[in-house]
Design an enzyme around this catalytic site. Sequence first.
Site, PDB file in Angstrom:
ATOM      1  CG  MET A  95      25.805 -82.381 -26.540  1.00  0.00           C
ATOM      2  SD  MET A  95      25.672 -83.991 -27.296  1.00  0.00           S
ATOM      3  CE  MET A  95      27.372 -83.668 -28.504  1.00  0.00           C
ATOM      4  CB  ILE A  97      16.710 -85.247 -23.418  1.00  0.00           C
ATOM      5  CG1 ILE A  97      17.851 -86.242 -23.339  1.00  0.00           C
ATOM      6  CG2 ILE A  97      15.532 -86.040 -23.939  1.00  0.00           C
ATOM      7  CD1 ILE A  97      18.262 -87.372 -24.231  1.00  0.00           C
ATOM      8  CG  LEU A  98      14.940 -81.275 -28.057  1.00  0.00           C
ATOM      9  CD1 LEU A  98      15.272 -80.885 -29.460  1.00  0.00           C
ATOM     10  CD2 LEU A  98      14.407 -80.029 -27.173  1.00  0.00           C
ATOM     11  CG  ASN A 112      20.668 -85.439 -34.451  1.00  0.00           C
ATOM     12  OD1 ASN A 112      21.416 -84.580 -33.849  1.00  0.00           O
ATOM     13  ND2 ASN A 112      20.893 -86.608 -34.171  1.00  0.00           N
ATOM     14  CG  HIS A 114      24.496 -90.638 -34.318  1.00  0.00           C
ATOM     15  ND1 HIS A 114      24.197 -90.374 -33.132  1.00  0.00           N
ATOM     16  CD2 HIS A 114      24.723 -91.750 -34.530  1.00  0.00           C
ATOM     17  CE1 HIS A 114      24.518 -91.301 -32.250  1.00  0.00           C
ATOM     18  NE2 HIS A 114      24.863 -92.114 -33.163  1.00  0.00           N
ATOM     19  CG  ASP A 155      20.536 -91.129 -32.425  1.00  0.00           C
ATOM     20  OD1 ASP A 155      20.281 -90.021 -32.721  1.00  0.00           O
ATOM     21  OD2 ASP A 155      21.242 -91.322 -31.422  1.00  0.00           O
ATOM     22  CB  ALA A 184      30.933 -88.370 -42.837  1.00  0.00           C
TER      23      ALA A 184
HETATM   24  C1  GAR Z   1      29.393 -83.731 -33.616  1.00  0.00           C
HETATM   25  O1  GAR Z   1      29.976 -84.910 -33.678  1.00  0.00           O
HETATM   26  C2  GAR Z   1      27.763 -84.397 -33.707  1.00  0.00           C
HETATM   27  O2  GAR Z   1      27.556 -85.349 -34.525  1.00  0.00           O
HETATM   28  C3  GAR Z   1      27.675 -84.954 -32.372  1.00  0.00           C
HETATM   29  O3  GAR Z   1      28.411 -83.871 -31.534  1.00  0.00           O
HETATM   30  C4  GAR Z   1      29.338 -83.195 -32.237  1.00  0.00           C
HETATM   31  C5  GAR Z   1      29.289 -81.918 -32.210  1.00  0.00           C
HETATM   32  O4  GAR Z   1      30.328 -81.050 -32.609  1.00  0.00           O
HETATM   33  N1  GAR Z   1      26.251 -85.086 -31.941  1.00  0.00           N
HETATM   34  C6  GAR Z   1      26.073 -86.132 -31.049  1.00  0.00           C
HETATM   35  O5  GAR Z   1      26.791 -86.999 -30.726  1.00  0.00           O
HETATM   36  C7  GAR Z   1      24.322 -86.239 -31.087  1.00  0.00           C
HETATM   37  N2  GAR Z   1      24.010 -87.467 -30.718  1.00  0.00           N
HETATM   38  P1  GAR Z   1      30.174 -79.689 -33.146  1.00  0.00           P
HETATM   39  O6  GAR Z   1      29.674 -78.881 -32.091  1.00  0.00           O
HETATM   40  O7  GAR Z   1      31.666 -79.247 -33.497  1.00  0.00           O
HETATM   41  O8  GAR Z   1      29.274 -79.572 -34.278  1.00  0.00           O
END
Ligand code: GAR
Length: 204
Positions: A95, A97-98, A112, A114, A155, A184
Amino acid sequence: MLKNKARICVFVSGGGTNLQALIDAQKSGIIKNGEIVLVLSSNREAYALERAKKADIQGVSVVKKEFASQLDFENKVIEILEENKIDLIVLAGFMTILTEHFTSKYPKRIINVHPALIPSFCGKGFYGLHVHEAALSYGVKVTGATVHFVNEIPDGGEIILQKAVKIRKGDTPEVLQRRVMEQAEWKILPKAVELVSKDIAKNK
Ligand code: GAR
């Protein structure tokens, strides 16, 4: 012949269920051309770090607010990646930013996951539960997940894999998030990691 596997670092910030899916995929042989050698967390309290520990994978925390600038933060991350000879970076719920300073150093070497079908519900501000809130409030009937290469556009990098998930009547953002993960994210992220690792390993 002994195979040169891609050395993978998974970037995390929270629960780490996608990290767990990758660890499980490595154990079951879905990921065979890559090896997770490091987990880098932007948050010292992330449960993902526990998951890494349980799997005997080295974990490290790099917390942005402990650095004077974004540049210093990114340089520290780069230093750690170089020390560990990392070939592939997987953003799995990362979470922080890079910027281009970082992403331009690893073309086609950062992927990544998404939680939507890009180009829907993506870009600045679309992360975590917000993505599912936006999908529900728009009223789409199908959402899903996307694994893509990371470049300087949030993204915006080339898509590797996508999978659709149906929205059901009465879905809440939390319920939908869980279904998108189960149906997914946890499936296409390991597959994409193997695809990219195979390519890296071939040329190593
Ligand atoms: C996941 O749903 C991932 O796709 C999302 O955060 C969640 C992390 O869950 N990522 C984003 O929204 C990035 N833009 P996790 O820590 O249980 O894998």
